[in-house]
Design a protein around this motif. Structure first.
Motif, PDB file in Angstrom:
ATOM      1  N   LEU A  87      -0.923   7.713   3.039  1.00 44.92           N
ATOM      2  CA  LEU A  87       0.358   8.739   2.439  1.00 44.92           C
ATOM      3  C   LEU A  87       1.043   9.586   3.534  1.00 44.92           C
ATOM      4  CD1 LEU A  87       0.113   7.643  -1.474  1.00 44.92           C
ATOM      5  CD2 LEU A  87       0.971   5.699   0.555  1.00 44.92           C
ATOM      6  N   ASP A  88       0.437  10.196   3.476  1.00 46.56           N
ATOM      7  CA  ASP A  88       0.835  11.876   4.561  1.00 46.56           C
ATOM      8  C   ASP A  88       1.264  11.200   5.483  1.00 46.56           C
ATOM      9  OD1 ASP A  88       0.954  12.754   1.847  1.00 46.56           O
ATOM     10  OD2 ASP A  88      -0.692  13.880   2.242  1.00 46.56           O
ATOM     11  N   ARG A  89       0.959  10.523   5.970  1.00 43.67           N
ATOM     12  CA  ARG A  89       1.089  10.302   8.014  1.00 43.67           C
ATOM     13  C   ARG A  89       2.537  10.409   7.822  1.00 43.67           C
ATOM     14  NH1 ARG A  89       1.567   5.215   5.199  1.00 43.67           N
ATOM     15  NH2 ARG A  89       2.831   3.929   6.434  1.00 43.67           N
ATOM     16  N   PRO A  90       2.985  10.835   8.648  1.00 39.13           N
ATOM     17  CA  PRO A  90       4.712  11.165   9.780  1.00 39.13           C
ATOM     18  C   PRO A  90       5.135   9.605   9.425  1.00 39.13           C
ATOM     19  CG  PRO A  90       3.389  11.750  11.378  1.00 39.13           C
ATOM     20  CD  PRO A  90       2.034  11.605  10.397  1.00 39.13           C
ATOM     21  N   LEU A  91       6.296   9.090   9.206  1.00 39.00           N
ATOM     22  CA  LEU A  91       6.557   8.324   9.479  1.00 39.00           C
ATOM     23  C   LEU A  91       7.722   8.032  10.683  1.00 39.00           C
ATOM     24  CD1 LEU A  91       7.932   7.085   6.044  1.00 39.00           C
ATOM     25  CD2 LEU A  91       6.334   6.744   7.042  1.00 39.00           C
ATOM     26  N   PRO A 106      -5.785  14.949  -2.042  1.00 38.19           N
ATOM     27  CA  PRO A 106      -4.678  15.820  -1.060  1.00 38.19           C
ATOM     28  C   PRO A 106      -5.270  15.628   0.285  1.00 38.19           C
ATOM     29  CG  PRO A 106      -5.132  17.057  -3.182  1.00 38.19           C
ATOM     30  CD  PRO A 106      -5.667  16.079  -3.192  1.00 38.19           C
ATOM     31  N   GLY A 107      -6.982  15.575   0.030  1.00 37.45           N
ATOM     32  CA  GLY A 107      -7.137  16.293   1.356  1.00 37.45           C
ATOM     33  C   GLY A 107      -8.615  15.492   1.613  1.00 37.45           C
ATOM     34  N   ARG A 108      -9.792  16.339   1.903  1.00 33.59           N
ATOM     35  CA  ARG A 108     -10.866  15.384   2.399  1.00 33.59           C
ATOM     36  C   ARG A 108     -12.720  15.797   1.689  1.00 33.59           C
ATOM     37  NH1 ARG A 108     -10.572  10.976   5.224  1.00 33.59           N
ATOM     38  NH2 ARG A 108      -8.426  10.498   6.155  1.00 33.59           N
ATOM     39  N   SER A 151       0.485  -1.392  -0.139  1.00 35.46           N
ATOM     40  CA  SER A 151      -0.065   0.424  -0.384  1.00 35.46           C
ATOM     41  C   SER A 151       0.986   1.545  -0.046  1.00 35.46           C
ATOM     42  CB  SER A 151      -1.305  -0.276   0.950  1.00 35.46           C
ATOM     43  OG  SER A 151      -0.457  -0.229   2.281  1.00 35.46           O
ATOM     44  N   ALA A 152       2.086   1.296   0.773  1.00 37.64           N
ATOM     45  CA  ALA A 152       2.879   2.680   0.304  1.00 37.64           C
ATOM     46  C   ALA A 152       3.511   3.030  -1.060  1.00 37.64           C
ATOM     47  CB  ALA A 152       4.520   2.214   0.467  1.00 37.64           C
ATOM     48  N   THR A 153       3.292   1.908  -2.328  1.00 40.24           N
ATOM     49  CA  THR A 153       3.152   1.926  -3.686  1.00 40.24           C
ATOM     50  C   THR A 153       2.106   2.065  -4.375  1.00 40.24           C
ATOM     51  OG1 THR A 153       3.780  -0.284  -4.248  1.00 40.24           O
ATOM     52  CG2 THR A 153       5.538   1.463  -3.222  1.00 40.24           C
ATOM     53  N   GLN A 209      -5.387  -0.373   8.884  1.00 37.83           N
ATOM     54  CA  GLN A 209      -4.235   0.484   9.704  1.00 37.83           C
ATOM     55  C   GLN A 209      -2.881  -0.127   9.013  1.00 37.83           C
ATOM     56  OE1 GLN A 209      -2.942  -1.922  13.398  1.00 37.83           O
ATOM     57  NE2 GLN A 209      -1.268  -0.908  13.428  1.00 37.83           N
ATOM     58  N   ALA A 210      -2.889  -1.213   8.157  1.00 38.64           N
ATOM     59  CA  ALA A 210      -1.990  -1.626   7.186  1.00 38.64           C
ATOM     60  C   ALA A 210      -2.256  -0.489   5.906  1.00 38.64           C
ATOM     61  CB  ALA A 210      -1.617  -2.467   7.344  1.00 38.64           C
ATOM     62  N   GLY A 211      -3.459   0.556   5.387  1.00 38.38           N
ATOM     63  CA  GLY A 211      -3.540   1.143   4.194  1.00 38.38           C
ATOM     64  C   GLY A 211      -4.206   0.770   2.997  1.00 38.38           C
TER      65      GLY A 211
END
Length: 724
Positions: A473-477, A307-309, A241-243, A281-283
């Motif tokens: 995808l925008d969540r802080p790592l 980019p948003g909701r 899900s990261a890609t 949780q896993a995207g």
């Protein structure tokens, strides 16, 4: 089932099986009623470019392709074998494939583990032989496989269009439904399909990994009835899900997790909501209805993210504008607030009676000029407060509804919408009541990759999925926390309880919590009159609670083992006698270790914190509103452990009644940071003590400046032989 070992950075071995350069069809037939005929028909009619080896000892050719008497007789080792013969023949045939050098086999037959004990033994024998000779298995009891970009169609489905949607489905009928829906829609195509069947060898995690690596697949779509290894799937989904987007429709509940339990946490474990939370949780984009599977997969495949909701709605009818607003709110999306300059620009091109407040209702302005809808979309898309644009109404049908001369203007509008959609990162989604008629203007949008839907609900659910994926995808790592280690006091407590074959008593559970910095109230264990008198003196002037302590009584209140708001030695003495008598009557054989005396916690917001080792997904943490009604309200959130700080914060924000945590009717809000730390501590506790099967903190009283754990239960697993 064991997942294929991950040889990263190498590719999945499934590429060789799902895009083979040669296929042996064992059980190939000239009888149209046989599966071996259908598979051959799909290969021949589909134009498969590789070598086909029909295996049939009684035929010289199948569909004009030379046949071979056995897999041993073919001149080379096929990359893949499709076994179409009855279940009883499969183990030996799998072994024959291994001897010939075949690396993968698809098993169509049913009659294995799903058919009872005899079938299970047959499946075990098949798997044993496969592993011994190095053959990987798809199935058994699978509906089959296709790879349309490789022209491998072992299902013989016709009118399938190559595209970018990869599908894995435990239901062959669900695949058929998606194929017919795609045929009706006209612009949706597929890359690879796999029916996992019984997953005796390869499973969902393996297939998802393959789709994640497949360059022809832009979105992985899965229909799942049950997981063989849920944790492996979550780990794979997190990477994929990261890609690229992953869409899942999960039917039913997780039967493995539905079990009788002696804690609230155990009672809520294994539920469908838990599965959904862990997937998200896993995207993963989880869809709730089967008719959302293909629309959401198409929308995510084409648009990827938002980019948003904040959504701007352009409508040519007030009723549909209202419906869209309702559905957006229900989906957790926002109606964007349009800037003053945006509204001025809209007013300049629309009739005076039009509404320039979102949703924008053009109020007849476009009846003889439908391309103005595109102009309105361009105006709102330029607004920095807008993240996505939704067009609802009858675009594409103006020429049919009013006058054929409007067809050219509609096409100009479609071209403008295509340009808008390709010019930035703000998704453009269209709902048209004329979508089923496939007018040319809508065809142009679809051909250019602008999603068009014939239901407002589908369009809104696509926007919700795009917004969720953008947020993911925008969540802080976050860097993983340091591994937790068991403490000496906790090790002794757990080892002693396991030696005695019991769970932790409440005082022991709270001592273990305290070792990890979890706030618990002061307490005293009372076993006789002298200890009772000492406790009364220690807590003089403070109302106290008394609770029976017994390894054999799970629910203390049911046993009459709880007394609250007690003050003074006389009250404690009377309550002590009542508790001992009631508990003895409730469970005459129970071992009673005494009564726990602790100060009453001040009033606050009751929450529950729990953790369990789910048989499908492994360690899971739960948070929700607590008290005796937790199993009735079920306003809880789940996350797979170990937790990140972001995971813990998201659990608080997920609750339907989350406003209670912020304070209602003048009450102050609770200390959310303290609750987040509590969740992280519980997650670390489970990591440190693999012997813990379940933990239940209910209630935890949350305050503006901290919390208090009022009741704690820790259940130990019987089958954990490792150190505590």
């Amino acid at each position: 089932m064991t997942a294929i070992d991950d040889p990263s950075p190498g590719k999945s071995p499934l590429h060789a099986l799902l895009a083979p350069d040669s296929v042996a069809v064992i059980g190939a037939s000239n009888n149209p009623a046989k599966r071996g005929y259908k598979a051959m028909l799909g290969l021949v009619r589909g134009g498969y470019a590789g070598t086909i080896y029909p295996i049939n000892p009684k035929a010289d050719a199948v569909l004009d392709v030379r046949a071979w008497p056995s897999i041993d007789a073919v001149p080379e080792a096929p990359a893949l074998a499709l076994i179409c013969t009855p279940a009883a023949t499969v183990p030996e045939l799998v072994e024959s494939c291994g001897r010939r050098g075949v690396k993968g086999a698809i098993i169509l037959a049913s009659g294995f583990g799903e058919a009872g004990a005899d079938g299970a033994r047959l499946e075990e024998e098949m798997l044993r032989r496969a592993r011994a000779c190095g053959v990987r298995l798809i199935g058994p009891n699978t509906s089959g496989v296709f790879n349309l970009h490789h022209r491998l169609n072992l299902l013989a489905l016709d009118r399938l269009q190559p595209g970018d949607i990869g599908v894995v489905s435990q239901s062959g009928n669900m695949l058929l439904s998606l194929a017919l829906e795609a045929e009706h829609h006209g612009q949706v195509g597929f890359s690879t399909y796999v029916g996992p069947g019984n997953q005796s060898d390869l499973g969902f995690a393996d297939y998802l990994r393959y789709l994640g690596e497949d360059p022809a697949t832009r979105v992985a779509t899965l229909y799942i009835e049950g997981f063989s290894d849920g944790r492996a799937f979550l780990d794979t989904a997190r990477r994929v899900s990261a890609t690229k987007p992953v869409v899942v429709y999960k039917s039913g509940a997780t039967a493995q997790g539905q079990r009788s339990a002696s804690s609230h946490t155990g009672a809520l474990a294994g539920s469908y909501p838990m599965t959904v939370d862990l997937l998200r949780q896993a995207g993963v984009s989880v869809v709730s209805y089967s008719d959302d599977i293909l629309p959401v997969a198409e929308g995510l495949g084409r648009l990827q993210r938002s980019p948003g909701r904040r959504v701007a709605v352009i409508a040519d009818g007030g009723g549909q504008a209202t419906i869209a607003a309702d559905r957006l709110a229900e989906a957790g999306l926002e109606l964007a607030t349009l800037a003053a300059d945006t509204r001025k620009m809209l007013a300049a091109v629309l009739f005076s009676q039009a509404s320039t407040v979102n949703p924008v209702d053009v109020a007849g302005t476009t009846d003889d000029h439908p391309s103005l809808l595109a102009t309105c979309m361009e105006i709102v898309a330029a607004d920095p407060g807008v993240d996505a644009v939704l067009l609802v109404g009858m675009f594409g049908g103006y020429a049919r509804r009013f006058d054929e001369s409007l067809a050219d203007d509609e096409m100009r509008g479609a071209e403008a919408m295509v340009e808008l959609a390709g010019s930035g990162d703000k998704p453009v989604v269209v709902y048209s009541l004329y979508a089923p008629a496939r007018p040319p203007a809508l065809g142009r949008l679809r051909q250019a990759g602008v999603p068009v839907y014939d239901a407002i609900e589908n369009a809104v659910n696509v926007l919700a999925a795009l917004g969720d994926r953008g947020a993911y995808l925008d969540r802080p790592l976050e860097a993983p926390s340091a591994p937790a280690r068991p403490g000496p006091r906790g090790q002794d407590l757990v080892a002693n309880a396991r030696h005695e074959g019991r769970h932790l008593l409440e005082p022991e559970a709270k001592a273990l919590l305290a070792e990890y910095g979890i706030g618990v109230l002061e307490e005293r264990l009372v076993r006789d009159a002298d200890e009772l008198a000492e406790a009364a003196r220690a807590f003089a002037g403070t109302p106290v609670a008394m609770k029976v302590v017994s390894p054999d009584i799970s629910h203390k209140s049911d046993a009459g083992g709880v007394a609250l708001n007690l003050e003074g030695e006389a009250a404690l003495t009377e309550a002590y006698a009542d508790i001992m008598r009631s508990a003895g009557e409730y469970a005459p054989q129970a071992r009673i270790d005494g009564v726990l005396v602790t100060p009453m916690a001040p009033q606050g917001v009751e929450v529950i914190v729990g953790l369990m080792r789910d048989p499908t997904f492994g360690p899971v943490v739960m948070f929700g509103l607590g008290g005796v009604l937790v199993e009735v309200l079920e306003d809880v959130a789940f996350r797979a452990a170990p937790l990140s700080r972001g995971d813990a914060a998201a659990m608080l924000d997920q609750l339907k009644a989350r406003r209670v945590l912020d304070g209602v009717r003048g009450a102050p809000g609770v200390d959310k940071n303290a609750l987040i730390e509590l969740l992280l501590s519980v997650s670390r506790l489970m990591e440190a003590y693999p012997a813990i099967a379940e933990l239940d903190l209910n209630p935890v009283i949350a305050y503006p400046d901290g919390y208090a754990v009022v009741d704690a239960r820790i259940l130990l697993a019987n089958d954990v032989e490792s150190a505590p």
